[in-house]
Design a protein around this motif. Sequence first.
Motif, PDB file in Angstrom:
ATOM      1  N   ALA A  95      -4.904  44.700  11.048  1.00 22.22           N
ATOM      2  CA  ALA A  95      -4.655  43.524  10.214  1.00 22.22           C
ATOM      3  C   ALA A  95      -3.789  43.855   9.001  1.00 22.22           C
ATOM      4  N   GLY A  96      -3.598  45.151   8.737  1.00 23.73           N
ATOM      5  CA  GLY A  96      -2.773  45.553   7.598  1.00 23.73           C
ATOM      6  C   GLY A  96      -3.471  45.376   6.264  1.00 23.73           C
ATOM      7  N   VAL A  97      -4.799  45.330   6.316  1.00 22.75           N
ATOM      8  CA  VAL A  97      -5.596  45.105   5.098  1.00 22.75           C
ATOM      9  C   VAL A  97      -5.963  46.437   4.470  1.00 22.75           C
ATOM     10  N   ARG A  98      -5.910  46.486   3.134  1.00 21.57           N
ATOM     11  CA  ARG A  98      -6.301  47.684   2.403  1.00 21.57           C
ATOM     12  C   ARG A  98      -7.690  47.481   1.807  1.00 21.57           C
ATOM     13  N   ILE A  99      -8.522  48.490   1.953  1.00 24.03           N
ATOM     14  CA  ILE A  99      -9.885  48.421   1.424  1.00 24.03           C
ATOM     15  C   ILE A  99      -9.914  48.946  -0.008  1.00 24.03           C
ATOM     16  N   VAL A 100     -10.499  48.165  -0.893  1.00 18.54           N
ATOM     17  CA  VAL A 100     -10.762  48.604  -2.262  1.00 18.54           C
ATOM     18  C   VAL A 100     -12.260  48.508  -2.480  1.00 18.54           C
ATOM     19  N   SER A 101     -12.875  49.656  -2.733  1.00 22.52           N
ATOM     20  CA  SER A 101     -14.319  49.706  -2.950  1.00 22.52           C
ATOM     21  C   SER A 101     -14.599  50.242  -4.348  1.00 22.52           C
ATOM     22  N   LEU A 102     -15.509  49.597  -5.044  1.00 21.23           N
ATOM     23  CA  LEU A 102     -15.793  49.990  -6.420  1.00 21.23           C
ATOM     24  C   LEU A 102     -16.311  51.417  -6.513  1.00 21.23           C
ATOM     25  N   ASP A 103     -16.961  51.915  -5.457  1.00 22.11           N
ATOM     26  CA  ASP A 103     -17.467  53.287  -5.498  1.00 22.11           C
ATOM     27  C   ASP A 103     -16.467  54.301  -4.975  1.00 22.11           C
ATOM     28  N   LEU A 104     -15.211  53.870  -4.769  1.00 23.97           N
ATOM     29  CA  LEU A 104     -14.149  54.771  -4.326  1.00 23.97           C
ATOM     30  C   LEU A 104     -12.952  54.603  -5.273  1.00 23.97           C
ATOM     31  N   PRO A 105     -12.970  55.315  -6.401  1.00 23.46           N
ATOM     32  CA  PRO A 105     -11.939  55.133  -7.434  1.00 23.46           C
ATOM     33  C   PRO A 105     -10.497  55.273  -6.944  1.00 23.46           C
ATOM     34  N   THR A 106     -10.258  56.152  -5.982  1.00 25.41           N
ATOM     35  CA  THR A 106      -8.890  56.326  -5.501  1.00 25.41           C
ATOM     36  C   THR A 106      -8.349  55.070  -4.825  1.00 25.41           C
ATOM     37  N   SER A 107      -9.240  54.206  -4.384  1.00 19.92           N
ATOM     38  CA  SER A 107      -8.792  52.981  -3.715  1.00 19.92           C
ATOM     39  C   SER A 107      -8.363  51.911  -4.705  1.00 19.92           C
TER      40      SER A 107
END
Length: 211
Positions: A95-107
């Motif tokens: 889908a070309g979606v990027r995951i941003v997770s609060l517990d993963l700062p690099t994201s």
Amino acid sequence: MSLPVFIRGYLRASTEDQNASRAKETLSQFAQEHGARVASWYIENASGTKADRSELMRLLADSQKGDILLIEQVDRLTRLTHDDWSSLKAAIQEAGVRIVSLDLPTSHTAIKTMSNDDFTARMLDAVNSMLLDMLAAIARKDYEDRRRRQAEGIALAKSKGVYKGRPSDTELRQKVKGLREKGFSIRRTAELAGCSASTVQRILKELQETS
């Protein structure tokens, strides 16, 4: 010049009672701190160990390439087995979606990444893909360890002849009531009371009807 991205918030709770209000506020605040806002929300009640996620699939179907899937923690997205996680991850990538997770700062950088900076985007995607796999594996291991400890505890109690199974309905009702009054979630109450989340919900409904 950075172009705005479409941020889609995904909220998952294990039971109907565990509503996602707190997590929704947390994600909204995070987006605001990064000069953005969550454009749409996808909320569902499903176990993190189940691959069937209708709202998550709807999110992916609605998404365009470059959109962001915003979550509070990686375990909100997955406690899946390796094969199921690989399938879900492939669907997200397709889908070309990027995951941003609060517990993963690099994201977090994905929110600010310029859409025309292909090198930076690809490097971030590679790093985050590796870290997501690690966190997904940890989340699954945590789930399996808890289940194993629970089974071992029951087996030990049985070997000592002290295991009585689930408490009587009266005892259970009082325990559930007390735990909920202390602010425990449905899932945590079920774990501490030694019953299923559906049983906790049934007892709460009965207590409400008789109050």
